[in-house]
Design an enzyme around this catalytic site. Structure first.
Site, mmCIF file in Angstrom:
data_model
loop_
_atom_site.group_PDB
_atom_site.id
_atom_site.type_symbol
_atom_site.label_atom_id
_atom_site.label_comp_id
_atom_site.label_asym_id
_atom_site.label_seq_id
_atom_site.Cartn_x
_atom_site.Cartn_y
_atom_site.Cartn_z
ATOM 1 N N GLU A 443 0.828 -1.227 0.000
ATOM 2 C CA GLU A 443 0.000 0.000 0.000
ATOM 3 C C GLU A 443 0.853 1.263 0.000
ATOM 4 O OE1 GLU A 443 -3.213 -1.645 -0.798
ATOM 5 O OE2 GLU A 443 -2.911 0.505 -0.838
ATOM 6 N N GLY A 444 1.938 1.238 -0.746
ATOM 7 C CA GLY A 444 2.865 2.373 -0.759
ATOM 8 C C GLY A 444 3.824 2.182 0.402
#
Ligand SMILES: Cc1cc2nc3c(=O)[nH]c(=O)nc-3n(C[C@H](O)[C@H](O)[C@H](O)COP(=O)(O)OP(=O)(O)OC[C@H]3O[C@@H](n4cnc5c(N)ncnc54)[C@H](O)[C@@H]3O)c2cc1C
Length: 591
Positions: A443-444
């Site tokens: 998620e980043g």
């Protein structure tokens, strides 16, 4: 074994994140305190009695791939069925598509509990939640009416397909292509890697949200579109039809979250024999605006991943405390019994356990405060909505990165408290540490979160929004003074100092960005994010302690201010004075 800390979760939601005030304001409709308590209590029961007991099977056996079909660990499919039958997937879903429309605050609190029970289980519905949000905001009415109700109920699950071998953090490099099929649909060709729950046996259909490029798309991220690609196409009567040309080509062998299948997904390779090649999909939102639509999913997912850090930290803390009360070694001044003292009597172990407890509560407070901001941005209007949106934007990278780093740090301390038994799989301390390690990456990555915080979020409203937030943090010190409670010791002074340091770092970075000194600013991004979170954490712990004036909360807050908050002074030095040497020394790394 994990026991859901329902009272602590409810307390944090109401008195730290702002749920109580929000309920009183009427902005959350007719939701009552009693209903909130009943939902949290039932979620706690389900997580404790149904999810947690299946954790071990997930970790030991994991998901298995055979002939492009994935079998989830023993008991998980039935668990998922009971979970959706309980209405848990639909908790915060849109009412017009069968959801209960409850505030995200409740959804996130429940998500913490599922993830504490088994993170590899909790991650699946997170992606469905993201798909629901992206479709609700961006899809055509036809796609919504075909897919949303089933995704909201959990009858079908959603996935998120961004990553490709050459395109991880940098989606500019994305190659998957989408060709118009002439009938309004598209044919998708390409390979996606690391796709969570890309294939499984929980549901009979899976709805993939896929980023791909149209033939004439501009290069880079401005040429990416979002497509909905179902595993099975739908017949006119709404039943499942033809198998689509998308399949799972492999499962990753991972450090942790073994129960969650991490799939290589192959689109358009001719898997479905009786149709022309190309996985059939439909555009979601506008052409070449896919990244914006996907970001709707990702912001939601970033909070959901942050809460995984909280969840693991909570379980690890419970486990370490139980072990420390049982395991006996050495003598201790506070132990009056016979023989060796339980290790919980040793000051060093007390430090470990208090550090775990305090960091877990800080991470939880930040995540819940973010959920509150998102709820307020949706419920309020005009200037207030804009304020809450900026607050949510500001806290998203902090919640994701700090909470997931906390999951790793706290579960690592948990291993340490167990001594050698922590390194042995039997106790379960090691598997939490293994599970926790992915959350700072997906998620980043947390590095990307820090860059987002510094380069975008500090500049909102011409830099004023973050300054307003820091001023709010400072008010907690005034609260301590006004309370005149002696148990806080020197906490007010410690908070004053940390807030002043945070202001200095923030203004330093804002100036650097305005002057175009991007590299020095980015060099300080990771220490800045931690400084920000630890300082915010002090204010949240103070506010919690002031809310009920319980001796335990005041003591924990003082412990934090005396023992952990001091790190922020060193972090400030790294932010304002560390970049020159970093960049100079870093030159030697380039080879
Ligand atoms: C178990 C698991 C599940 C996953 N689930 C999904 C999923 O469901 N869907 C999906 O699409 N993807 C998924 N992913 C992929 C995940 O989101 C990526 O691994 C992640 O975004 C990082 O990309 P990467 O692995 O290519 O690392 P890279 O992008 O190669 O990064 C390597 C390192 O370089 C740093 N870095 C990269 N660019 C910069 C920069 N510009 N500035 C500073 N530092 C930088 C990163 O922070 C990192 O430390 C999953 C991955 C795993 C392991």
């Amino acid at each position: 074994m994990y026991r859901a800390p329902v009272d602590e979760i409810a307390f944090t939601l109401k008195h730290v994140a702002g749920l109580e005030k929000a309920l009183e304001s009427g902005l959350l409709g007719d939701l009552s305190q009693d209903l909130v308590d009943a939902i949290l209590s039932e979620a706690g029961r389900f997580a404790t009695e149904e999810v947690a007991p299946l954790y071990r099977a997930g970790d030991r056996q994991g998901a298995i791939l055979k002939d492009a079909a994935v079998t989830t660990p023993p008991g998980w499919k039935e668990l998922y069925r009971r979970w959706i039958d309980g209405g848990w997937n639909a908790l915060s879903g849109p009412p017009e598509h069968g959801g209960q429309g409850l505030p995200l605050m409740l959804g996130i609190a429940a998500l913490e509990m599922w993830n504490s029970g088994a993170m590899a289980f909790g991650i699946g519905p997170t992606l469905t939640m993201g798909a629901v949000e992206a479709l609700e905001k961006h899809a055509s009415e036809e796609l919504k009416s075909t897919y949303l109700a089933k995704l909201v109920s959990g009858e079908w699950m959603g996935t998120m397909n961004l990553t490709e071998p050459q395109a991880g953090s940098d989606l500019n490099a994305l190659k998957t292509r989408a060709e118009p099929a002439g009938d309004g649909a598209y044919r998708i060709f390409g390979t996606k890697i690391f796709i969570t729950y890309g294939e499984h046996d929980f549901t009979d259909n899976i709805v993939h949200m896929v980023l791909a490029r149209l033939p004439d798309a501009p290069a880079g991220t401005r040429g990416i579109s979002l497509f909905l690609v179902p595993k099975f196409l739908m017949k006119a009567d709404g039943s499942l039809g033809q198998r689509n040309d998308v399949f799972c080509g492999g499962l990753e062998h991972k450090l942790g979250i073994h129960g969650s299948p991490t799939c290589t997904m192959i689109y358009g390779d001719g898997f479905a024999k009786d149709q022309p090649p190309g996985a059939i999909g439909w555009l979601v939102g506008e052409e070449n605006r896919g990244l914006a639509a996907m970001f709707t999913m990702m912001n939601n997912a970033r909070l959901a991943v942050g809460i995984q850090g909280v969840a693991i930290a909570e379980t690890a803390t419970q486990k370490a405390l139980a072990y420390a009360r049982e395991r006996r070694q050495g003598k201790a001044a506070t132990y009056r019994g016979d023989g060796m003292a339980p290790i919980v009597h040793h000051p060093d172990i007390k430090r470990d356990l208090l550090t775990m407890t305090a960091l877990t509560r800080v991470a939880r407070s930040i995540c819940y405060a973010l959920a509150h901001a998102i709820d307020m941005a949706r419920a309020d209007d005009g200037e207030a909505a804009r304020h809450w949106l900026e607050r949510a934007n500001l806290l998203t990278p902090v919640a994701k990165a700090f909470a997931t780093d906390t999951g790793v740090a706290v579960s690592s301390i948990g291993v340490q408290v167990h001594g050698g038994m922590g390194f042995i799989e039997e106790t379960g301390a090691a598997s939490l540490y293994r599970d926790a390690r992915i959350a700072p990456i997906y998620e980043g990555t947390n590095g990307i979160q820090a860059i987002d915080l510094v380069s975008r979020k500090l500049l909102q409203s011409d830099g004023e929004h973050v300054l307003g937030y820091i001023a709010e943090l400072g008010e907690s010190a005034a609260g301590i003074r006004a309370s005149e409670l002696p148990g806080f010791g020197h906490s007010a002074e410690a908070v004053d100092k940390a807030v002043a340091d945070l202001l200095e770092s923030t203004q330093f970075l804002q100036e650097a960005l305005k002057d175009g000194d991007i590299e020095p600013a980015l060099a300080g991004a990771t220490p800045y994010l931690r400084q920000f979170a630890l300082t915010a954490g002090a204010a949240y712990l103070v506010n919690a302690a002031l809310a009920d004036e319980a001796a335990e909360r005041i003591a924990l807050c003082r412990f934090y201010c005396d023992n952990l908050l001091g790190e922020t002074a060193a972090l400030k030095e790294a932010v304002v004075g560390g970049s020159e040497s970093l960049l100079k020394a870093g030159a030697a790394l380039l080879g």
